[in-house]
Write a protein that holds these residues in place. Structure first.
Motif: not given
Ligand code: SF4
Ligand SMILES: Cc1cc2nc3c(=O)[nH]c(=O)nc-3n(C[C@H](O)[C@H](O)[C@H](O)COP(=O)(O)OP(=O)(O)OC[C@H]3O[C@@H](n4cnc5c(N)ncnc54)[C@H](O)[C@@H]3O)c2cc1C
Length: 499
Positions: A343-344, A432, A438-439, A448, A450
């Protein structure tokens, strides 16, 4: 003398010492060679044509396929030598020097920045072996220009730095910061003419753009720029500081000033912006933490980046200390937010497509952070940022991307790479909670990218960063990951495909 004005020299301070004729050149070739955001092309051409209209009969406004051709043709028309304020890129300075073979050109010192080249050079030389830290440069600039100082010469409020007050996460339970929107420009016949030209060039297959070109959002004239500045000082500056490092999906602007585009077009002078912010503090209209945070950006960061661009030399753009050679994938390059479940990333790419602008933290934490983790080539990323952002110019993109965002200079600008896992994105944004990923998860279907990408990046550069005292602890953390092999295999496979 005829003064030749570049397209980012549009404010009064570029002509206030000159009452003779003026030359401006619009070259289509710039857009033919590279795929710019359409809103950026619209903004720059609109700003130039508005300025030419204001200057009236004094200006010869030449439109030509190439810049050099146009200047040569114009030079034949204007009698006598030319003068030009130092342009803002190495390429433009080279162009001026090439044309000197045909015409006498007087190169005037740079304008539109608070600190002169000479003052920066003597500051840098005076430091000997010490690093050229932005914080030290900024304090020196505060003293040099007498900004936010007490009567005894110390910093107002007894502190130079209010960063600790200005790193708040987004306010809980709020979709927006609740600050008034800036005044949006009202388009006119010049904007419409520019749009018709862009349509025609696209139809003729001469140029291709990225992004959407909705109603113009950024100031293209001095009057519009002053209106944005007035409104920012009166209605938004007080809220600038606390959440300046946070992201709210429903509020792209938050309390940011939107002044980078008019500043970089030369419509405003940074010292007038700083003086207005200081006056707001002195009059009790805005708290010191917000005012200091803002002054730090304009007097500190903006000038520091400008000077480093020249100080570090033209080959700084080619630095690639981390050996990142990956190509920018098409989904990212084409601003296709719909390509990814993250989403980010999706939201940020959509924001760039829509506006040619997102604020500092999505640029640094989301776009730059992801590129760094994936190992994309810094020169490709610099070019992409430059073309996709309304405020992107060579001088400002090269140090911000190569140094600040990609650590490709090995630590000249920042002692450690700026990248984080999903936990930090989660803390500083509201992305998130509505993301399909899922972060906290680093391996598997819901992982996730990231969080996984952060460890993948550290593992790839384990050796280098274990000797960096600001990174050693994080590198040690790799040893605690029982699923590291699985994670590395997962991210090797994902590579640059959309997460
Ligand atoms: S969970 Fe990870 S991919 Fe999703 S919005 Fe948060 S940081 Fe970005
Ligand atoms: C990867 C990356 C690329 C960037 N590219 C650009 C760019 O091409 N052009 C650009 O003007 N800024 C760039 N920045 C800096 C910053 O993100 C923008 O200046 C800011 O987001 C513009 O929005 P604003 O005017 O509302 O800024 P505000 O948050 O209101 O800040 C006030 C002003 O401070 C100045 N400023 C703050 N930080 C910087 C900085 N690091 N470098 C230069 N000026 C700064 C800008 O003039 C800005 O208008 C970049 C940052 C990163 C991390």
């Amino acid at each position: 003398m005829t003064r030749w004005l570049f397209g980012d020299q549009l404010g009064p301070h570029f002509v206030d010492d000159h009452d003779g004729p003026i030359l401006m050149v619009e070259s289509r070739r710039v857009f033919v060679r590279r795929r710019y955001h359409r809103a950026k092309a619209q903004l720059v051409l609109s700003a130039m044509r508005h300025r030419a209209a204001e200057l009236g009969d004094r200006v010869s406004y030449v439109r030509a396929p190439t810049y050099a051709e146009a200047v040569r043709a114009a030079v034949a028309d204007v009698a006598g030598p030319l003068e030009v304020v130092q342009p803002t890129s190495y390429a433009a300075v080279r162009l001026v020097h090439r044309l000197e073979a045909d015409v006498e050109i007087d190169l005037l010192p740079a304008r539109g920045f608070a600190t002169s080249r000479e003052d920066f050079t003597s500051w840098a030389e005076g430091r000997g072996d010490k690093r050229l830290l932005m914080e030290d440069f900024y304090r020196d600039a505060r003293r040099r220009h007498g900004v936010l100082l007490d009567d005894d010469g110390g910093p107002a409020g007894g502190r130079w730095n209010f960063d600790a007050d200005n790193r708040e996460p987004p306010p809980k339970g709020q979709d927006t910061l609740g600050v008034d929107d800036p005044p949006w420009p009202v388009e006119d016949a010049i904007d419409a003419e520019v749009r018709a030209d862009l349509d025609r060039w696209e139809r003729d297959g001469e140029v291709a753009f990225v992004g959407r070109d909705g109603p113009r959002l950024f100031a293209a004239t001095r009057a519009e720029a002053l209106a944005v500045l007035d409104h920012f000082i009166a209605r938004r500056l007080a809220d600038f500081g606390a959440h300046e490092d946070a992201i709210l999906e429903g509020d792209p602007w938050m309390a940011h000033s939107l002044l980078s585009a008019p500043l970089n077009l030369g419509l405003l002078d940074p010292l007038e912006v700083v003086a207005r912010a200081e006056a707001a503090f002195r009059n009790g209209e805005a708290p010191l933490a917000s005012v200091e945070g803002f002054v730090r950006q304009v007097l500190g960061w903006r000038d520091y980046i400008w000077h480093l661009y020249w100080h570090l030399g033209e080959d700084y753009r080619d630095r690639n200390e981390l050996g990142a050679t990956g190509d920018l994938p098409a989904w990212f390059a084409d601003l296709d937010g719909s390509a990814t479940r993250a989403r980010c990333l999706s939201h940020t790419l959509d924001g760039v497509a829509e506006r040619g602008w997102v604020h500092h933290i999505p640029r640094l934490m989301v776009l730059g952070g992801y590129a760094l983790q994936r190992g994309w080539a810094p020169d490709q990323l610099t070019d992409w940022f430059h073309r996709s952002f309304v405020d992107g110019y060579d001088w400002v993109m090269v140090p911000n991307v190569v140094g600040m965002s990609q650590h490709a200079d090995g630590g000249v600008l920042a002692t450690k790479p700026y990248t984080s896992g999903g936990a930090y994105v989660n803390k500083m944004s509201d992305h998130c909670s509505d993301c399909a990923l899922n972060p906290r998860i680093r391996v598997g279907e819901d992982a996730c990218p990231f969080t996984a990408g952060y460890w993948w990046f550290l593992d790839r550069h384990r050796e280098r960063f274990s000797s960096n005292h600001r990174m050693a602890r994080q590198v040690k953390g790799l040893d605690r990951l029982t699923d590291l092999d699985e994670l590395v295999a997962q991210e090797d496979e994902r590579g640059s495909s959309p997460p």
